[in-house]
Each structure stands twice: as structure tokens, then as C-alpha cells.
Design a protein around this motif. Structure first.
Motif, PDB file in Angstrom:
ATOM      1  N   TYR A  58       0.835  -1.205   0.000  1.00  0.00           N
ATOM      2  CA  TYR A  58       0.000   0.000   0.000  1.00  0.00           C
ATOM      3  C   TYR A  58       0.872   1.258   0.000  1.00  0.00           C
ATOM      4  N   LEU A  59       1.893   1.268   0.849  1.00  0.00           N
ATOM      5  CA  LEU A  59       2.769   2.440   0.916  1.00  0.00           C
ATOM      6  C   LEU A  59       3.503   2.658  -0.402  1.00  0.00           C
ATOM      7  N   VAL A  60       3.960   1.583  -1.022  1.00  0.00           N
ATOM      8  CA  VAL A  60       4.637   1.692  -2.316  1.00  0.00           C
ATOM      9  C   VAL A  60       3.679   2.249  -3.362  1.00  0.00           C
TER      10      VAL A  60
ATOM     11  N   SER B 286       3.733  10.228  -7.114  1.00  0.00           N
ATOM     12  CA  SER B 286       4.773  10.633  -8.070  1.00  0.00           C
ATOM     13  C   SER B 286       4.286  10.566  -9.513  1.00  0.00           C
ATOM     14  N   GLY B 287       3.048  10.116  -9.710  1.00  0.00           N
ATOM     15  CA  GLY B 287       2.482  10.056 -11.046  1.00  0.00           C
ATOM     16  C   GLY B 287       2.842   8.797 -11.819  1.00  0.00           C
ATOM     17  N   ASN B 288       3.429   7.817 -11.159  1.00  0.00           N
ATOM     18  CA  ASN B 288       3.830   6.577 -11.826  1.00  0.00           C
ATOM     19  C   ASN B 288       2.739   5.517 -11.829  1.00  0.00           C
ATOM     20  N   LEU B 289       1.662   5.755 -11.136  1.00  0.00           N
ATOM     21  CA  LEU B 289       0.569   4.794 -11.058  1.00  0.00           C
ATOM     22  C   LEU B 289      -0.509   5.208 -12.043  1.00  0.00           C
ATOM     23  N   LYS B 290      -0.864   4.271 -12.929  1.00  0.00           N
ATOM     24  CA  LYS B 290      -1.852   4.586 -13.956  1.00  0.00           C
ATOM     25  C   LYS B 290      -3.070   3.689 -13.795  1.00  0.00           C
ATOM     26  N   PHE B 291      -4.230   4.259 -14.012  1.00  0.00           N
ATOM     27  CA  PHE B 291      -5.491   3.530 -13.935  1.00  0.00           C
ATOM     28  C   PHE B 291      -6.106   3.472 -15.324  1.00  0.00           C
TER      29      PHE B 291
END
Length: 68
Positions: A41-43, A50-55
Motif C-alpha cells: 500500500y505504501l509503495v 509521483s504520477g507513476n501509477l496509472k489507472f
């Protein structure tokens, strides 16, 4: 103490002691899994910030992102 030594020691315990060991192991496993989930979860939270997670709901896009 090796793993096989632990197994052999457990074999010599009484049934109530073995049941207690079983309960303790189940508890320890739950705690470790919770900690792993929290760390993941923290990662993911950091990646999102940081904008590295995309949905996406586009299957093709998701499959392409898995290949990267």
C-alpha cells in the motif's frame, strides 16, 4: 537450529502444545501478510503521488502495460 531440527522437536510435543504452535504460526502468518499488504500500500501510494501509477479500464491498455 535447522528446519529439520524444529520439525523433529515439534513431533515430540504433546497434542495441546502442537495445537498452540499451530495457532501461533497462524497468527504470525496473518501478521506478516498484513505487514506485506501495508508495505505494498505504501509503495503504491508513493507511486500514485509521483504520477507513476496509472489507472485504466481498457483491457488492451492494461495488457500492454503488463508487457512493459
Amino acid at each position: 537450529m535447522s528446519f529439520s531440527d524444529v520439525v523433529e522437536a515439534i513431533k515430540t510435543l504433546s497434542l495441546p502444545e502442537k495445537e498452540k504452535i499451530q495457532a501461533l504460526l497462524a497468527q504470525y502468518l496473518r501478521e506478516e501478510k498484513r505487514e506485506e499488504i501495508y508495505e505494498n500500500y505504501l509503495v503504491s501510494q508513493g507511486e500514485e503521488q509521483s504520477g507513476n501509477l496509472k489507472f485504466s479500464s481498457d483491457i488492451d491498455e492494461l495488457m500492454h502495460s503488463l508487457e512493459d
